[in-house]
Each structure stands twice: as C-alpha cells, then as structure tokens.
Design an enzyme around this catalytic site. Structure first.
Site, PDB file in Angstrom:
ATOM      1  CE  LYS A  13      -3.534  -2.629   2.652  1.00 54.58           C
ATOM      2  NZ  LYS A  13      -4.002  -2.994   3.628  1.00 54.58           N
ATOM      3  NE  ARG A  84       3.661  -2.852   8.723  1.00 48.63           N
ATOM      4  CZ  ARG A  84       3.048  -3.717   8.432  1.00 48.63           C
ATOM      5  NH1 ARG A  84       2.499  -4.146   6.983  1.00 48.63           N
ATOM      6  NH2 ARG A  84       2.591  -4.766   9.205  1.00 48.63           N
ATOM      7  CG  ASP A 143       4.336  -3.217  11.944  1.00 54.68           C
ATOM      8  OD1 ASP A 143       4.203  -2.038  11.818  1.00 54.68           O
ATOM      9  OD2 ASP A 143       3.886  -4.077  11.641  1.00 54.68           O
ATOM     10  CG  HIS A 204      -4.136  -4.939  12.195  1.00 54.08           C
ATOM     11  ND1 HIS A 204      -3.876  -3.712  11.602  1.00 54.08           N
ATOM     12  CD2 HIS A 204      -3.867  -5.717  11.082  1.00 54.08           C
ATOM     13  CE1 HIS A 204      -3.604  -3.780  10.544  1.00 54.08           C
ATOM     14  NE2 HIS A 204      -3.334  -4.954   9.992  1.00 54.08           N
ATOM     15  CG  LEU A 205      -9.182  -8.969  13.192  1.00 56.51           C
ATOM     16  CD1 LEU A 205     -10.632  -9.318  13.370  1.00 56.51           C
ATOM     17  CD2 LEU A 205      -8.156  -9.734  13.789  1.00 56.51           C
ATOM     18  N   GLY A 206      -6.058  -8.519   9.160  1.00 57.38           N
ATOM     19  CA  GLY A 206      -5.818  -8.633   7.835  1.00 57.38           C
ATOM     20  C   GLY A 206      -5.250  -9.866   7.301  1.00 57.38           C
ATOM     21  N   GLY A 208      -2.414 -10.823   7.963  1.00 62.08           N
ATOM     22  CA  GLY A 208      -1.915 -11.347   9.043  1.00 62.08           C
ATOM     23  C   GLY A 208      -2.739 -10.642   9.951  1.00 62.08           C
ATOM     24  CD  GLU A 411      -0.729  -1.263   8.520  1.00 60.79           C
ATOM     25  OE1 GLU A 411      -1.553  -1.344   7.671  1.00 60.79           O
ATOM     26  OE2 GLU A 411      -0.033  -1.987   9.036  1.00 60.79           O
TER      27      GLU A 411
HETATM   28  N1  LIG Z   1     -15.380  -7.204   1.761  1.00 63.17           N
HETATM   29  C1  LIG Z   1     -14.331  -8.125   2.455  1.00 63.17           C
HETATM   30  N2  LIG Z   1     -15.189  -8.671   3.661  1.00 63.17           N
HETATM   31  C2  LIG Z   1     -14.489  -9.321   4.290  1.00 63.17           C
HETATM   32  N3  LIG Z   1     -12.909  -9.474   4.333  1.00 63.17           N
HETATM   33  C3  LIG Z   1     -12.323  -8.985   3.213  1.00 63.17           C
HETATM   34  C4  LIG Z   1     -13.266  -8.164   2.504  1.00 63.17           C
HETATM   35  N4  LIG Z   1     -12.300  -7.374   1.595  1.00 63.17           N
HETATM   36  C5  LIG Z   1     -11.122  -7.962   2.043  1.00 63.17           C
HETATM   37  N5  LIG Z   1     -11.170  -8.687   3.148  1.00 63.17           N
HETATM   38  C6  LIG Z   1     -10.060  -9.558   3.520  1.00 63.17           C
HETATM   39  O1  LIG Z   1      -9.086  -8.517   4.193  1.00 63.17           O
HETATM   40  C7  LIG Z   1      -7.756  -9.203   4.311  1.00 63.17           C
HETATM   41  C8  LIG Z   1      -6.777  -8.216   3.837  1.00 63.17           C
HETATM   42  O2  LIG Z   1      -6.609  -7.261   4.670  1.00 63.17           O
HETATM   43  P1  LIG Z   1      -5.454  -6.114   4.747  1.00 63.17           P
HETATM   44  O3  LIG Z   1      -5.442  -5.320   5.937  1.00 63.17           O
HETATM   45  O4  LIG Z   1      -5.552  -5.067   3.663  1.00 63.17           O
HETATM   46  O5  LIG Z   1      -4.325  -6.946   4.526  1.00 63.17           O
HETATM   47  P2  LIG Z   1      -2.716  -6.924   4.372  1.00 63.17           P
HETATM   48  O6  LIG Z   1      -2.366  -5.383   4.861  1.00 63.17           O
HETATM   49  O7  LIG Z   1      -2.326  -7.827   5.600  1.00 63.17           O
HETATM   50  O8  LIG Z   1      -2.264  -7.088   3.240  1.00 63.17           O
HETATM   51  C9  LIG Z   1      -7.800 -10.308   3.361  1.00 63.17           C
HETATM   52  O9  LIG Z   1      -7.940 -11.770   4.215  1.00 63.17           O
HETATM   53  C10 LIG Z   1      -9.164 -10.214   2.572  1.00 63.17           C
HETATM   54  O10 LIG Z   1      -9.762 -11.352   2.514  1.00 63.17           O
HETATM   55  C1  LIG Z   2       2.942  -8.181  10.342  1.00 62.00           C
HETATM   56  C2  LIG Z   2       1.716  -8.550   9.478  1.00 62.00           C
HETATM   57  O1  LIG Z   2       1.307  -9.693   9.386  1.00 62.00           O
HETATM   58  O2  LIG Z   2       1.649  -7.642   8.302  1.00 62.00           O
HETATM   59  P1  LIG Z   2       0.568  -7.578   7.221  1.00 62.00           P
HETATM   60  O3  LIG Z   2      -0.648  -7.908   7.936  1.00 62.00           O
HETATM   61  O4  LIG Z   2       0.623  -6.379   6.574  1.00 62.00           O
HETATM   62  O5  LIG Z   2       1.066  -8.848   6.403  1.00 62.00           O
HETATM   63 MG   LIG Z   3      -1.545  -4.832   6.587  1.00 59.01          MG
END
Ligand SMILES: Nc1ncnc2c1ncn2[C@@H]1O[C@H](COP(=O)(O)OP(=O)(O)O)[C@@H](O)[C@H]1O
Ligand SMILES: CC(=O)OP(=O)(O)O
Ligand SMILES: [Mg+2]
Length: 425
Positions: A13, A84, A143, A204-206, A208, A411
């Site tokens: 990003k 980052r 981080d 923080h649910l991404g 990771g 971030e």
């Molecule tokens: N509309 C949605 N509903 C639920 N989960 C979603 C949606 N769009 C994206 N995601 C989920 O969000 C996550 C990505 O989050 P993000 O914080 O951008 O990730 P990262 O920074 O770790 O790459 C992925 O697991 C993706 O499947």
């Molecule tokens: C630390 C970590 O998992 O970062 P990201 O969610 O951006 O992959």
């Molecule tokens: Mg991330």
C-alpha cells in the site's frame, strides 16, 4: 511531498502526502499470491490486474512506475519516503537511509529472518526506491517499536538461554505497531481523550491478524511474537500451534528453501505460507469464506463451540472466531484488572481488511464477548463498513459497557508522520 510505502504479506500500500500530511493520493497492489491487482486513486486513477506469478519485487517496481507516471511526480517533488519494515528487533527509533546506505541496510537485513514474509521484501522495495530517488532521504519505520513497552513477563518466553548468540534476543516483539499507533491516535481523538490516558483492546485483522492490549497509550500485550507467526491464524499463517506439530507434519523440517532470495526452513515456510485459511479451506480470501458459511441462525452455530461444521469454510470461520475470542477475552480481562471494565477500558476496536469490512465477524465476536457487557447496534454495525476511511465509527450505544468501534487503520499516515518528525521537515 512524502510517499509512505507499506509492504504487507499480501499487499503493497502507499499514500502520497503534502508537507502538512494531507493525503493527495493513495493506492495498492493487493491479493499478491492469488490474483494481484494494482489500483491508484487521487489525481489520476489506475485499475489493473497483473499476472498471477509476478514476483513481489516486480509488483513493487510496477506499482512504483505507475505512481510516478500516473500522478506525474518528479524527483524534486519528493522530500522524503517512508518505509514500513515489520521487524526492527530492539531498534528504538526510525532509521534514515540515503543513497550511501548499504551498510545500514545490511545491518537491518540481519533481522529479516525474524519476519520472513515481510522484512526482505520491504528492504528490496526500499532499494528500488533509492535507485529511483537517489538524493531523497528514506526513513525506515518499524512495527516492533510500538511494543517496546511490553512488560518483561509478557515479552519473555518460558525457555532457557540459547547455546549461541542469536542475532536478536529470542523474545516477543509483536507487529502491526504502526497500525496500533495510528488507531490509538484516531480513537483517542474520537473519544476526546489524551493518548496516554486511553486504554483499548484492538483487533487488527488483515492477511496477518493480531490483537493488542493498550493501557494508557502503551502496548502491554500483543499476539504476534518473536516473528509475526505467533497468535491468530491468518490468510496463510498457522498462528499459534503446538510448536512440535511441525516436526510430525513434515520430514526435513530444517531443510532451507529459497523464498524471495532468502533462505527459509521448510517448517517455517509451511507454517507461514500453507497454514491459516489457505491450509484449512484453500483460499486466503476471507470474503469467499463469508460467502460459503451457513447463516448466523444455522444450527451448527448453536452453541458455536460444540457444533459440527458443515463445510471447510465453516470450520475455518469457527476456528478463527474461537482463537480471536480467546485473545480478546484475555485482553479485556487484563486491562480490567479487578476494576469494572466500564471504567478501565475505553473501547474495543476492529481494524484491518477483515475487521473493517466484515459485519458478520464483528457481530459474532461481540456476541461472544457479552460477558464483558460489550454489544453493538445492528444498524450501526451494518452501516459501518460503508463509511470507508472515516477514522473511527461507533458500533455501540450507551447500553454497551465497553463501546465497540471500527477504525480504518492508517499505517501509511503514521509512517509519514514518523518520517516527518525524524527528518524535521
Ligand atoms: N469485503 C470483505 N469482507 C471480508 N473480508 C475482506 C473483504 N475485503 C477484503 N477482505 C479481507 O481482508 C484481508 C486483507 O486485509 P488487509 O488489512 O488489507 O491485509 P494486509 O495489509 O495484511 O495485506 C484479506 O483476508 C481479505 O480477504
Ligand atoms: C505483520 C503482518 O502480518 O503484517 P501484514 O498484515 O501487513 O501482512
Ligand atoms: Mg497490513
């Protein structure tokens, strides 16, 4: 102008800021490893898909090229870049690098083995930026810095001393620190409180995912550990498992493989790349999981911890909820520490791609935290995901003992802020 780059495990990003840190443009390469896309919005708009097997580094170079061309940026326009880097070990402030950078980068690269999905790629990306902007200072922001306040008993693992000198002490470092710092700032401001008087539990649910207990502005516990593998399962990470499982799962656990130019043991590779949602149901796309699970009133969820799951997606979802709830409950307990939670905790905050977008997950989590008197108003929870980038949005009304919020993590904003203050520009 300052550009901040955020090299995540499944996304890259960026945001472009003016000298007062107002956002001028933003964008990302997303879904790296599955179906990568590049999009940019701001003065120009770009939406492209890229070939599946493009290497991370080439995706970064393609994004960088598009940023400069689409937004018509000249080298002189950029005062600083900010990067980052997930793991900084015990490095206690941002690090400035210029074209004469190789020794400093080599030092930081020694830590890369402790964030194998992140550090190496972030440093390769930084080199690409330094090639394009040789006269512009680049600031590395970590981080791990936010978690330097972890108490000793949390930081320490229950194991004896190593038989050699490890590159960094073998302890908990945590991750997502720029995210937690930015969320603390946004939520404190929303609540009209000082940061150092704000106590929140954040998920923080991404790709990771992690959670953090923040007491009076300081991280006092977090789920990621020595590496970002510990804690919650993620898109392709196992999260915490019995550490000996991997020795039974595969032979040659210690054999090393080449991953983005770095040697990583087979065991660590499998736990980082073939676990989590990918390992459980073949996709890291949480949206797909949500599409495939039975509705909330299906009998398999009643009671949720006893039900037989009708498909692999439901199992992945139930497992995620189980682990997430376990961490959040323990952090709510920790921050309450004998006081009424209402007086001890200012908010429960959802963030990261999943936390910001999934109405269903937020509702299911909050229902399982009702012992703490947390609740959300369904209409607010439904509206929240449409607010997109509105700072923090309240999900609860006064009935909730602890108010729940969605916060759009920033971030890149935090990375730019740290670069600006480090360089005094
Ligand atoms: N509309 C949605 N509903 C639920 N989960 C979603 C949606 N769009 C994206 N995601 C989920 O969000 C996550 C990505 O989050 P993000 O914080 O951008 O990730 P990262 O920074 O770790 O790459 C992925 O697991 C993706 O499947
Ligand atoms: C630390 C970590 O998992 O970062 P990201 O969610 O951006 O992959
Ligand atoms: Mg991330």
């Amino acid at each position: 102008m300052i550009i901040a780059f955020n090299c995540g495990s499944s996304s890259i990003k960026f945001k472009l800021f003016d000298k007062d840190l107002n956002t001028l443009a933003s964008g990302a390469a997303k879904n790296i490893g599955e179906d990568p896309t590049i999009n940019i919005s701001g003065a120009a708009s770009v939406n492209e898909t890229i070939s599946k097997d493009t290497a991370y580094n080439d995706i970064f170079k393609a994004l960088l090229d598009k940023i400069f061309k689409a937004l018509n940026i000249k080298e002189d326009d950029i005062t600083a870049t900010s990067h980052r880097v997930v793991h900084g070990g015990n490095i206690d402030k941002p690090v400035v690098v210029t074209s004469d950078h190789s020794e400093k980068l080599k030092e930081i690269d020694k830590i890369s083995a402790f964030a194998p999905l992140h550090n190496g790629s972030a440093l390769m990306s930084l080199e690409a930026v330094l090639e394009q902007l040789p006269n512009t200072p680049a600031v590395i922001v970590f981080d791990t810095l936010f978690h330097h306040t972890l108490p000793q008993a949390v930081r320490q693992y229950a194991i004896g001393k190593p038989d050699h000198e490890p590159r960094i002490p073998l302890q908990k470092y945590g991750a997502h620190g720029l995210s937690y710092q930015s969320i603390l700032k946004i939520v404190a401001s929303k609540l009209g409180k000082k940061e150092n008087e704000t106590s929140i539990v954040v998920a923080h649910l991404g790709s990771g995912g992690s959670a953090c207990a923040i007491k009076n502005g300081k991280s006092v516990d977090t789920t990621m550990g020595l590496t970002p593998l510990e804690g919650l399962p993620g898109g392709s990470r196992t999260g915490s498992i019995d550490p000996t499982l991997i020795f039974h799962l595969v032979r040659d656990v210690a054999e090393t493989l080449d991953v983005n130019g770095m040697r990583v043991s087979r065991g660590e590779y499998i736990m980082n790349k073939q676990g989590g949602f990918v390992g459980l149901c073949g996709t890291s796309n949480f949206g797909k999981i949500l599409d495939e699970i039975p509705p909330a009133d299906h009998e398999c969820w009643k009671p949720w911890y006893e039900g037989d799951m009708p498909n692999k997606y439901a199992l992945a979802y139930a497992l995620y909820l189980d682990r997430l709830t376990q961490y959040l409950l323990s952090y709510l307990q920790k921050l309450s520490h004998g006081q009424d939670p209402k007086n001890a905790i200012d908010a429960l905050v959802f963030s990261g791609g999943i936390g910001e977008k999934s109405v269903r997950l937020r509702k299911d989590v909050v229902d399982r935290l009702s012992v703490f008197g947390v609740s959300v108003v369904d209409s607010l929870n439904n509206q929240a995901s449409e607010q997109e980038d509105e700072g923090a949005f309240a999900l609860s009304n006064d009935i909730s003992k602890i108010p729940a919020y969605v916060c759009w993590t920033d971030e890149e904003g935090e990375a730019a802020r740290q670069a600006k203050s480090t360089l005094n520009v």
